[in-house]
Design an enzyme around this catalytic site. Structure first.
Site, PDB file in Angstrom:
ATOM      1  N   GLU A 177       2.982  -0.539   4.120  1.00 47.37           N
ATOM      2  CA  GLU A 177       2.773   0.830   3.632  1.00 47.37           C
ATOM      3  C   GLU A 177       4.146   1.369   3.262  1.00 47.37           C
ATOM      4  O   GLU A 177       5.002   1.553   4.126  1.00 47.37           O
ATOM      5  CB  GLU A 177       2.126   1.681   4.725  1.00 47.37           C
ATOM      6  CG  GLU A 177       0.795   1.146   5.239  1.00 47.37           C
ATOM      7  CD  GLU A 177      -0.378   1.532   4.357  1.00 47.37           C
ATOM      8  OE1 GLU A 177      -0.160   2.303   3.396  1.00 47.37           O
ATOM      9  OE2 GLU A 177      -1.499   1.072   4.628  1.00 47.37           O
TER      10      GLU A 177
ATOM     11  N   HIS B 159       0.843  -1.197   0.000  1.00 48.09           N
ATOM     12  CA  HIS B 159       0.000   0.000   0.000  1.00 48.09           C
ATOM     13  C   HIS B 159       0.879   1.248   0.000  1.00 48.09           C
ATOM     14  O   HIS B 159       2.087   1.189   0.238  1.00 48.09           O
ATOM     15  CB  HIS B 159      -0.885   0.035   1.249  1.00 48.09           C
ATOM     16  CG  HIS B 159      -1.967  -1.005   1.272  1.00 48.09           C
ATOM     17  ND1 HIS B 159      -3.304  -0.693   1.310  1.00 48.09           N
ATOM     18  CD2 HIS B 159      -1.905  -2.361   1.257  1.00 48.09           C
ATOM     19  CE1 HIS B 159      -4.025  -1.804   1.323  1.00 48.09           C
ATOM     20  NE2 HIS B 159      -3.196  -2.826   1.296  1.00 48.09           N
TER      21      HIS B 159
END
Length: 297
Positions: free
Chosen positions: A138, A47
């Site tokens: 992330e 992500h």
């Protein structure tokens, strides 16, 4: 992350803690079918929008410790290890600086629920119903970084990706066979003390894979209708040798193949919220027995 129907695919999976009131999308069903058709053991989804390694659970209830702001999975120690493996091999994630003053992640990791609660995520689904330990990576404060930064992203993440993949060799693996040496699918194999609400079972080849940190464990193998087999094992860190500890179970008295029992899709963890600690242990036993009985018929 929104598809043509305007549905958020990042919140579209069945949830183990509460009813996720969404319509499963074709893309979600395709991924669910893929998860069920292959024996995935370790995975990560990538992500953007922060710089942190996040791990299960993303959702939870009182039974998993959410009243303390942390939703603890049965394999929490392994999840923390996996997240740290990535963050400390990343160019800067381990510093935990985050992307602004509001986001500070010690050691560059976070429990998903501690960061923010969400339901219907792939991370929890894959772990609970797919028997695969997955974390969320992330990788960028900017969700849409420009092309000229991609080479730097590769340099920042290359070692972390390789070291993370090597963790698939943590723990123990093996095969469960019958008296004729044929594989037994759907035998339950778990480490005592860390039972999963949806018990981990062997695949069509009778193979099992349990990611466990170095230590002493009792491995419990169960074929429905037969006495369980227990084996105490000492697990070392074999990731550098690219091979987990191997131990096979043989049920000489078994000569039939067990059929798969579909794991319930209702939020099983919700039942745990309404039980005491002692009742939770009994509930695990009841659920395992029910699933084993279903496999016999």
């Amino acid at each position: 992350r929104y598809n043509h129907n305007g549905e958020d695919l990042n919140r579209n999976f069945p949830d183990a803690f509460e009813y996720n009131n969404v319509t499963l999308q074709p893309e979600t069903r395709a991924v669910m079918n893929w998860i069920q058709s292959e024996t995935f053991v370790l995975s990560a989804n990538l992500h953007g929008g922060a710089l942190v390694a996040s791990y299960a659970f993303d959702n939870g209830n009182a039974a998993t410790g959410t009243w303390k702001g942390y939703s603890r999975a049965p394999d929490d120690d392994v999840f923390v290890h996996l997240a740290k493996t990535y963050s400390y091999n990343h160019a800067s994630m381990y510093k935990g600086a985050g992307c602004d003053n509001r986001q500070i992640f010690p050691e560059g990791i976070t429990n998903g629920y501690s960061w923010y609660q969400l339901e219907g995520g792939m991370q929890d689904y894959n772990y609970i119903w797919g028997q695969c330990l997955e974390i969320t990576l992330e990788l960028s404060c900017c969700k849409y970084p420009p092309e000229n930064q991609l080479e730097k992203f590769w340099r920042d993440n290359r070692v972390a990706l390789v070291e993370y993949m090597k963790q698939v060799h943590l723990g123990i693996k093996g095969q469960v066979t019958d008296g004729s040496g044929r594989p037994i699918p759907n035998a339950i194999v778990e480490a005592k003390g860390r039972s999963h609400v949806c018990p981990y079972r062997t695949n069509d080849h009778g193979e099992y894979f349990l990611l466990l940190l170095p230590g002493t464990y009792v491995i419990n193998a169960t074929v429905p209708g037969f006495k369980s087999k227990l084996k105490t094992v000492e697990i070392l860190d074999n990731t550098a040798n690219f091979s987990a500890l191997k131990y096979d179970f043989s049920f000489s008295e078994v000569s039939v193949r067990t059929r798969a029992a579909a794991c319930p899709t209702s939020p099983l963890y919700g039942e745990l919220q309404r039980t005491s600690a002692a009742e939770r242990a009994a509930l695990h036993s009841v659920l395992a027995t029910a699933i084993m009985l279903a496999m016999m018929f």
